[in-house]
Design a protein around this motif. Sequence first.
Motif, PDB file in Angstrom:
ATOM      1  N   VAL A 198      44.528  31.934  29.831  1.00  0.00           N
ATOM      2  CA  VAL A 198      43.503  32.238  30.822  1.00  0.00           C
ATOM      3  C   VAL A 198      44.000  31.834  32.202  1.00  0.00           C
ATOM      4  CG1 VAL A 198      41.681  31.852  29.119  1.00  0.00           C
ATOM      5  CG2 VAL A 198      42.283  30.026  30.713  1.00  0.00           C
ATOM      6  N   GLY A 199      43.450  32.482  33.207  1.00  0.00           N
ATOM      7  CA  GLY A 199      43.744  32.124  34.585  1.00  0.00           C
ATOM      8  C   GLY A 199      42.442  31.962  35.339  1.00  0.00           C
ATOM      9  N   GLN A 200      42.237  30.808  35.936  1.00  0.00           N
ATOM     10  CA  GLN A 200      41.001  30.548  36.665  1.00  0.00           C
ATOM     11  C   GLN A 200      41.041  31.221  38.044  1.00  0.00           C
ATOM     12  OE1 GLN A 200      38.385  26.658  37.104  1.00  0.00           O
ATOM     13  NE2 GLN A 200      40.223  26.479  38.345  1.00  0.00           N
ATOM     14  N   VAL A 201      39.982  31.927  38.385  1.00  0.00           N
ATOM     15  CA  VAL A 201      39.851  32.559  39.694  1.00  0.00           C
ATOM     16  C   VAL A 201      38.505  32.140  40.279  1.00  0.00           C
ATOM     17  CG1 VAL A 201      39.795  34.723  40.999  1.00  0.00           C
ATOM     18  CG2 VAL A 201      41.236  34.535  38.949  1.00  0.00           C
ATOM     19  N   LEU A 202      38.544  31.316  41.315  1.00  0.00           N
ATOM     20  CA  LEU A 202      37.325  30.856  41.977  1.00  0.00           C
ATOM     21  C   LEU A 202      37.144  31.627  43.276  1.00  0.00           C
ATOM     22  CD1 LEU A 202      37.653  26.989  41.462  1.00  0.00           C
ATOM     23  CD2 LEU A 202      36.338  28.631  40.102  1.00  0.00           C
ATOM     24  N   LEU A 203      35.972  32.238  43.438  1.00  0.00           N
ATOM     25  CA  LEU A 203      35.704  33.062  44.607  1.00  0.00           C
ATOM     26  C   LEU A 203      34.480  32.563  45.362  1.00  0.00           C
ATOM     27  CD1 LEU A 203      36.116  36.614  43.011  1.00  0.00           C
ATOM     28  CD2 LEU A 203      37.809  35.374  44.381  1.00  0.00           C
ATOM     29  N   THR A 204      34.499  32.735  46.658  1.00  0.00           N
ATOM     30  CA  THR A 204      33.290  32.582  47.466  1.00  0.00           C
ATOM     31  C   THR A 204      32.974  33.942  48.067  1.00  0.00           C
ATOM     32  OG1 THR A 204      34.406  32.101  49.563  1.00  0.00           O
ATOM     33  CG2 THR A 204      34.006  30.238  48.084  1.00  0.00           C
ATOM     34  N   ALA A 205      31.791  34.076  48.631  1.00  0.00           N
ATOM     35  CA  ALA A 205      31.440  35.332  49.286  1.00  0.00           C
ATOM     36  C   ALA A 205      32.417  35.648  50.406  1.00  0.00           C
ATOM     37  CB  ALA A 205      30.019  35.262  49.827  1.00  0.00           C
ATOM     38  N   GLU A 206      33.003  34.623  51.000  1.00  0.00           N
ATOM     39  CA  GLU A 206      33.974  34.839  52.068  1.00  0.00           C
ATOM     40  C   GLU A 206      35.152  35.681  51.580  1.00  0.00           C
ATOM     41  OE1 GLU A 206      34.938  33.912  56.171  1.00  0.00           O
ATOM     42  OE2 GLU A 206      33.151  33.611  54.941  1.00  0.00           O
ATOM     43  N   ASP A 207      35.453  35.573  50.284  1.00  0.00           N
ATOM     44  CA  ASP A 207      36.572  36.324  49.730  1.00  0.00           C
ATOM     45  C   ASP A 207      36.266  37.811  49.602  1.00  0.00           C
ATOM     46  OD1 ASP A 207      38.277  34.062  49.346  1.00  0.00           O
ATOM     47  OD2 ASP A 207      37.028  33.496  47.652  1.00  0.00           O
ATOM     48  N   THR A 208      35.007  38.188  49.719  1.00  0.00           N
ATOM     49  CA  THR A 208      34.667  39.609  49.739  1.00  0.00           C
ATOM     50  C   THR A 208      34.134  40.037  51.095  1.00  0.00           C
ATOM     51  OG1 THR A 208      32.439  39.177  48.881  1.00  0.00           O
ATOM     52  CG2 THR A 208      34.161  39.646  47.285  1.00  0.00           C
ATOM     53  N   ILE A 209      33.747  39.074  51.918  1.00  0.00           N
ATOM     54  CA  ILE A 209      33.308  39.396  53.275  1.00  0.00           C
ATOM     55  C   ILE A 209      34.506  39.801  54.121  1.00  0.00           C
ATOM     56  CG2 ILE A 209      32.433  38.369  55.415  1.00  0.00           C
ATOM     57  CD1 ILE A 209      30.608  36.634  53.580  1.00  0.00           C
ATOM     58  N   ARG A 210      35.582  39.046  54.026  1.00  0.00           N
ATOM     59  CA  ARG A 210      36.767  39.302  54.843  1.00  0.00           C
ATOM     60  C   ARG A 210      37.727  40.210  54.083  1.00  0.00           C
ATOM     61  NH1 ARG A 210      36.817  36.488  59.355  1.00  0.00           N
ATOM     62  NH2 ARG A 210      35.529  34.629  59.537  1.00  0.00           N
TER      63      ARG A 210
END
Length: 378
Positions: free
Chosen positions: A104-116
Amino acid sequence: MTDRRGVAAARRVVVKVGSSSLTAGDGTLDVAALQALVRVLAERRVAGTEVVLVTSGAISAGMAPLGLTARPRDLATAQATASVGQGLLVARYTEAFAQHGLRVGQVLLTAEDTIRRGHYRNAQRALDRLLALGVVPVVNENDTVATDEIRFGDNDRLAALVSHLVRADAMVLLTDVDALYDGPPSSGASRISEVAGPQDLEGVVVTGRGSAVGTGGMVTKLASVAIATGSGIPVVLTSARNAAAALAGDPVDGGPVGTFFAATGRRVPTRMLWLAHAARTAGRLVLDDGAVRAVVERRTSLLPAGVTAVHGTFEAGDPVELAAADGRVVARGLVSYASDELPPLLGRSTRELRAELGDGYDREVVHADDLVLVPARG
């Protein structure tokens, strides 16, 4: 894909599981439930389907180690609890998938990662590469660093955006109820087997927040479904115990599992979905009535002559709202000018601007290719 059988044939599927499906009654992580889900996903992955898991549960997993009996309400405590719980959660996933020979690979996202836009493309490349390497991405909102202003707010919406980001063929939402009902399930409401479009949801009564350990509810799930189906991705909504049947398109107790939501729209360019559902706007342009009609009815570009006012501070390329004189937002778009460039141009024709200021000042304020309409709210 018009029915559940298409889910079984999906080449790439996003599965979202909520906190209530992974935690016991006291708020602690239910390792047995997590392992049961992983068994189902691993079987599908080994069979050749690429699987992306969007999981809640970090804050719930951190509650018991910190001695908390209820989900924290203040941001700082929630961030600290997520920090403790995220490590525990991903460790359990790593162990469980390893038993099936999978990484598995962990991917942590915030809204900033889709805003920009740059962040969005980076996240897309990372997920694509993980899948190409045969890894199961485990995605979660990065609650440890997310602030109130840049949160997704729930992982249901995140799952829909990730589904589009990875170009999934289907999305499966796993929750604590077995399907969508036309009212509260406890009141004897009827299960809805299939939803062909928004018209099938008329009269359906849903509540807000779901379980005590979650942040979503059926309202957020239907919002997530709208994003996914509107961009060409069908969805199955059911309980975690029905995960295997949902992924295989099999019946449960002689009938179809959960609720199937058919895709209602076509795949759209990634940047347009980002602009419609994930972009935080940097300002607002007020349009005259003629410009509103041109943008909404004829889908044309916005020209300087149709803009009456500029609000906010932004640079060329930033997302902005396009609003009517009464304040009603009719569209979003990527603006071609910075906010300090626009005021002298307002209300003037492109021919006039070209003659006075030269080439370059006769361009569109928002090009039609960089514009999405905002549905009217009835």
